[in-house]
Design a protein around this motif. Sequence first.
Motif, PDB file in Angstrom:
ATOM      1  N   PRO A 164       2.309 -17.292   0.430  1.00  0.00           N
ATOM      2  CA  PRO A 164       3.327 -16.797   1.366  1.00  0.00           C
ATOM      3  C   PRO A 164       2.762 -16.672   2.768  1.00  0.00           C
ATOM      4  O   PRO A 164       1.615 -16.255   2.952  1.00  0.00           O
ATOM      5  CB  PRO A 164       3.695 -15.427   0.781  1.00  0.00           C
ATOM      6  N   HIS A 166       2.118 -15.195   6.545  1.00  0.00           N
ATOM      7  CA  HIS A 166       1.981 -13.824   7.036  1.00  0.00           C
ATOM      8  C   HIS A 166       3.054 -13.603   8.090  1.00  0.00           C
ATOM      9  O   HIS A 166       2.911 -13.983   9.251  1.00  0.00           O
ATOM     10  CB  HIS A 166       0.582 -13.605   7.625  1.00  0.00           C
ATOM     11  N   LYS A 244       5.162  -9.219  -6.366  1.00  0.00           N
ATOM     12  CA  LYS A 244       3.769  -9.648  -6.380  1.00  0.00           C
ATOM     13  C   LYS A 244       2.806  -8.576  -6.872  1.00  0.00           C
ATOM     14  O   LYS A 244       1.825  -8.874  -7.542  1.00  0.00           O
ATOM     15  CB  LYS A 244       3.355 -10.076  -4.963  1.00  0.00           C
ATOM     16  N   GLN A 263       8.950  -9.895   3.645  1.00  0.00           N
ATOM     17  CA  GLN A 263       7.878  -9.366   2.807  1.00  0.00           C
ATOM     18  C   GLN A 263       7.851  -7.850   2.915  1.00  0.00           C
ATOM     19  O   GLN A 263       8.263  -7.274   3.924  1.00  0.00           O
ATOM     20  CB  GLN A 263       6.509  -9.908   3.256  1.00  0.00           C
ATOM     21  N   ARG A 265       4.627  -5.352   2.625  1.00  0.00           N
ATOM     22  CA  ARG A 265       3.160  -5.383   2.521  1.00  0.00           C
ATOM     23  C   ARG A 265       2.606  -3.962   2.594  1.00  0.00           C
ATOM     24  O   ARG A 265       3.213  -3.067   3.177  1.00  0.00           O
ATOM     25  CB  ARG A 265       2.551  -6.213   3.655  1.00  0.00           C
ATOM     26  N   VAL A 270       0.425  -8.276  -0.400  1.00  0.00           N
ATOM     27  CA  VAL A 270       1.875  -8.481  -0.375  1.00  0.00           C
ATOM     28  C   VAL A 270       2.452  -7.927  -1.675  1.00  0.00           C
ATOM     29  O   VAL A 270       2.075  -8.354  -2.761  1.00  0.00           O
ATOM     30  CB  VAL A 270       2.225  -9.972  -0.225  1.00  0.00           C
ATOM     31  N   ASP A 273       7.794 -10.665  -1.895  1.00  0.00           N
ATOM     32  CA  ASP A 273       7.950 -11.850  -1.065  1.00  0.00           C
ATOM     33  C   ASP A 273       9.314 -12.448  -1.378  1.00  0.00           C
ATOM     34  O   ASP A 273       9.638 -12.678  -2.543  1.00  0.00           O
ATOM     35  CB  ASP A 273       6.834 -12.846  -1.381  1.00  0.00           C
TER      36      ASP A 273
END
Length: 280
Positions: A164, A166, A244, A263, A265, A270, A273
């Motif tokens: 994925p 950033h 994830k 996302q 995070r 992560v 996603d």
Amino acid sequence: MTGLSLSLVRGAVTSPFKRAGRPGATLPTGRAVLPPSRTAPGPLAAYREICGFTEPGPLPLTYPHVLGFPLAMRLMTGRDFPLPVLGLVHTWIEITGHRAPLPTDALELTVYAAELAPHRRGTEVTMVTEARLGDELVWESRSGYLSRHATAAEAPPPPSRAAPPHLPAVAEWRLPADLGRRYGAASGDRNPIHLNPLTARLFGFPRHIAHGMWTVARCLAEAGSGSDTGGPQGRILSVRADFKAPVPLPSTVTYATDGNAFQMRGAGRVHLDGSVTREG
């Protein structure tokens, strides 16, 4: 005790007698159906608040999944379901809103198990939820749930996917320790791994974790600028999200997006996603 709570209890009782990865395992062919009914305003208001949907209007895109989850649990805790429900990991979800149902619509919900497939870490089942208004299919979701177990050498490799990107950070959220209990009260999903550290440790988690469906809903609320209809960017028609890593509670997470991809995070990893498609 609610129907979902009864299913969790039944799952705890039946899971030890099921063996994931059993050769020749098949899925039940039956479907669970909730007859047409309007959405209860109290739970919906609580759900909007905890997830960040700040304006009234159509149902949030994720909400029919919440309404159908007790039906999914009823199927997954049945005797003829081949996987133990305890330890199942929600790995991904795809939702398509063919049109935006209103809280006053009398939706009929149907849930069924669609596919059982080998996974590099075990066996994955795909559960389907459909919402109809009369004869019209207005909303549907597909969800993957993974039962982890030792696999044979011939299990297929995971599909090749790029890492994925950033995405640029847009917002930072501080998630309180009681988020799981509050979302559980709003959604009815009181899975012990979300409630407190003690019950989470019974299932191998060092701390309790946020509901995956809360993370999706919170991101969608932000993607729509707080509006259930998507605001000036256009209504969100569909979403695909991959879970994830668990989100421990309490924690601080970052919401990142480029407009369609998004996302969640935190702590250098992560957690979620995904991407959306919009009207127009």
